[in-house]
Design an enzyme around this catalytic site. Structure first.
Site, mmCIF file in Angstrom:
data_model
loop_
_atom_site.group_PDB
_atom_site.id
_atom_site.type_symbol
_atom_site.label_atom_id
_atom_site.label_comp_id
_atom_site.label_asym_id
_atom_site.label_seq_id
_atom_site.Cartn_x
_atom_site.Cartn_y
_atom_site.Cartn_z
ATOM 1 N N SER A 50 -8.521 -6.212 -11.352
ATOM 2 C CA SER A 50 -9.062 -5.419 -10.282
ATOM 3 C C SER A 50 -10.424 -4.608 -10.345
ATOM 4 C CB SER A 50 -7.746 -4.399 -9.460
ATOM 5 O OG SER A 50 -7.857 -3.361 -10.229
ATOM 6 N N ASP A 83 -9.543 -9.058 -8.350
ATOM 7 C CA ASP A 83 -8.693 -8.824 -7.497
ATOM 8 C C ASP A 83 -9.398 -7.555 -6.791
ATOM 9 O OD1 ASP A 83 -6.398 -8.747 -5.705
ATOM 10 O OD2 ASP A 83 -5.337 -7.115 -7.390
ATOM 11 N N HIS A 84 -9.092 -7.636 -5.470
ATOM 12 C CA HIS A 84 -9.715 -6.611 -4.509
ATOM 13 C C HIS A 84 -10.932 -5.826 -4.796
ATOM 14 C CE1 HIS A 84 -6.393 -5.805 -1.637
ATOM 15 N NE2 HIS A 84 -5.546 -5.901 -2.615
ATOM 16 N N ASP A 105 -12.532 -7.958 -1.008
ATOM 17 C CA ASP A 105 -11.747 -7.104 0.055
ATOM 18 C C ASP A 105 -13.073 -6.259 1.042
ATOM 19 O OD1 ASP A 105 -10.153 -5.565 1.535
ATOM 20 O OD2 ASP A 105 -9.294 -4.574 -0.129
ATOM 21 N N GLU A 135 -9.449 -10.788 2.839
ATOM 22 C CA GLU A 135 -8.324 -10.053 3.727
ATOM 23 C C GLU A 135 -8.640 -9.689 4.930
ATOM 24 O OE1 GLU A 135 -6.469 -5.875 2.573
ATOM 25 O OE2 GLU A 135 -6.106 -7.450 1.397
ATOM 26 N N HIS A 177 1.027 -1.844 -0.773
ATOM 27 C CA HIS A 177 0.623 -1.790 -2.149
ATOM 28 C C HIS A 177 1.372 -0.520 -2.925
ATOM 29 C CE1 HIS A 177 -3.005 -3.957 -1.191
ATOM 30 N NE2 HIS A 177 -2.423 -4.600 -2.168
ATOM 31 N N HIS A 205 0.086 -9.543 -0.750
ATOM 32 C CA HIS A 205 -0.246 -8.479 -1.759
ATOM 33 C C HIS A 205 0.963 -7.551 -1.313
ATOM 34 C CE1 HIS A 205 -4.784 -8.813 -2.088
ATOM 35 N NE2 HIS A 205 -3.965 -10.060 -1.732
ATOM 36 N N GLY A 206 1.299 -6.635 -2.369
ATOM 37 C CA GLY A 206 2.077 -5.527 -2.279
ATOM 38 C C GLY A 206 3.378 -6.171 -2.577
ATOM 39 N N THR A 230 2.759 -3.565 -9.538
ATOM 40 C CA THR A 230 3.430 -2.272 -9.771
ATOM 41 C C THR A 230 4.703 -2.429 -10.524
ATOM 42 O OG1 THR A 230 2.363 -1.176 -7.967
ATOM 43 C CG2 THR A 230 4.529 -0.093 -8.685
#
Length: 283
Positions: A50, A83-84, A105, A135, A177, A205-206, A230
């Site tokens: 990320s 990512d992101h 993003d 996104e 997230h 996501h998340g 996470t």
């Protein structure tokens, strides 16, 4: 083995209505663990770095180059994904380094600005044969697509995908997230409507906040790329704590990072099998 184009992993999974795990790399042990888990499962995987992680390390290239080498040495197909990313310059660097896909993003921007910025990125990346995920955020909102209350509108998603020419779309269906408890409630009906409205893969996501049963249901409803970070970080950190508690005088970080790496590898293998609709070997 050379890097696998991201579309060569995600596309067949979408056609088969199965899921693919995309796991975030924070340090080199993560990349090693994720690839080891994929090899244990005998399944493809996406390694993600990320923009926040690049910022933490002070630059993208050092961790990225190590991750790319680990991916190339893998015995299973591995893609490497940015990512992101909110920075167009970071996207350019990832393309130059050899990443096979990027997630740009711009979801915090108003809709028209999001479309314009994303289309510019897509045009550039496609010229380099790099796959693009984007996104669609809350219109006028500042929290992007993953504030808990946000939901993606299927018609808006269809228009956004057509206007930006992206290859995949991260959608808001109830996950958020950085959840540390797996209690997210997904809108499975919305996932199905989004699948029917779009001819590109959907990205969840998340996913750390989603339990095993709902991950399976989300894939069955139409999710393809499932991002998990996470959940693995919790396992990594818990294993480190346990090792340090058992041996508080240990000085060699390999004594606690190694077991944490092994624990993450085992969980990656389990999750990949879950998403692919397969039982792990030996169960």
């Amino acid at each position: 083995m050379p890097l696998t184009p991201t579309d060569d992993i995600i596309g067949p999974a979408r056609d088969a209505n199965t899921g693919v795990g995309a796991f975030n790399v924070v340090q080199i042990e993560h990349a090693e663990a994720i690839v080891a888990g994929a090899e244990q499962a005998g399944l493809p995987v996406v390694l993600q770095i990320s923009e926040n992680t690049a910022r933490y390390h002070g630059a993208l290239a050092p961790l990225a180059l190590a991750t790319l080498e680990i991916a190339r040495a893998a015995a299973v197909p591995v893609a490497v994904h940015l990512d992101h990313a909110e920075s167009a310059e970071l996207v350019q660097e990832a393309v130059d380094l050899g990443f096979t896909s990027v997630m740009f993003d711009a979801s915090k921007l108003p809709y028209k600005a999001n479309v314009a910025a994303t289309r510019m990125i897509t045009d550039h990346c496609h010229r380099a044969d790099v796959w693009v995920e984007a996104e669609l955020g809350e219109i006028g909102g500042k929290d992007g697509a993953h504030a808990p209350h946000v939901r993606t509108d299927p018609e808006e998603a269809r228009e956004f995908a057509a206007a930006t020419a992206v290859d995949a779309l991260a959608v808001a269906v109830g996950s958020s997230h950085a959840m540390i408890i797996r209690e997210a409630v997904l809108d499975l009906g919305l996932i199905a409507r989004l699948r029917d409205s779009l001819d590109i893969p959907l990205v969840l996501h998340g996913s750390s906040g989603v339990d095993d049963s709902d991950l399976e249901k989300a894939v069955a409803a139409g999710m393809t790329k499932v991002n998990i970070s996470t959940h693995l970080n919790q396992l990594f950190t818990r294993t480190v704590r346990e090792r340090l508690h058992a041996a508080p005088d240990v000085a060699d970080p390999r004594r606690y990072l190694g077991p944490a790496r092994g624990a993450v590898a085992a969980e990656v293998a389990r999750l990949l099998c879950l998403l692919a609709g397969r039982r792990p070997e030996g169960t």
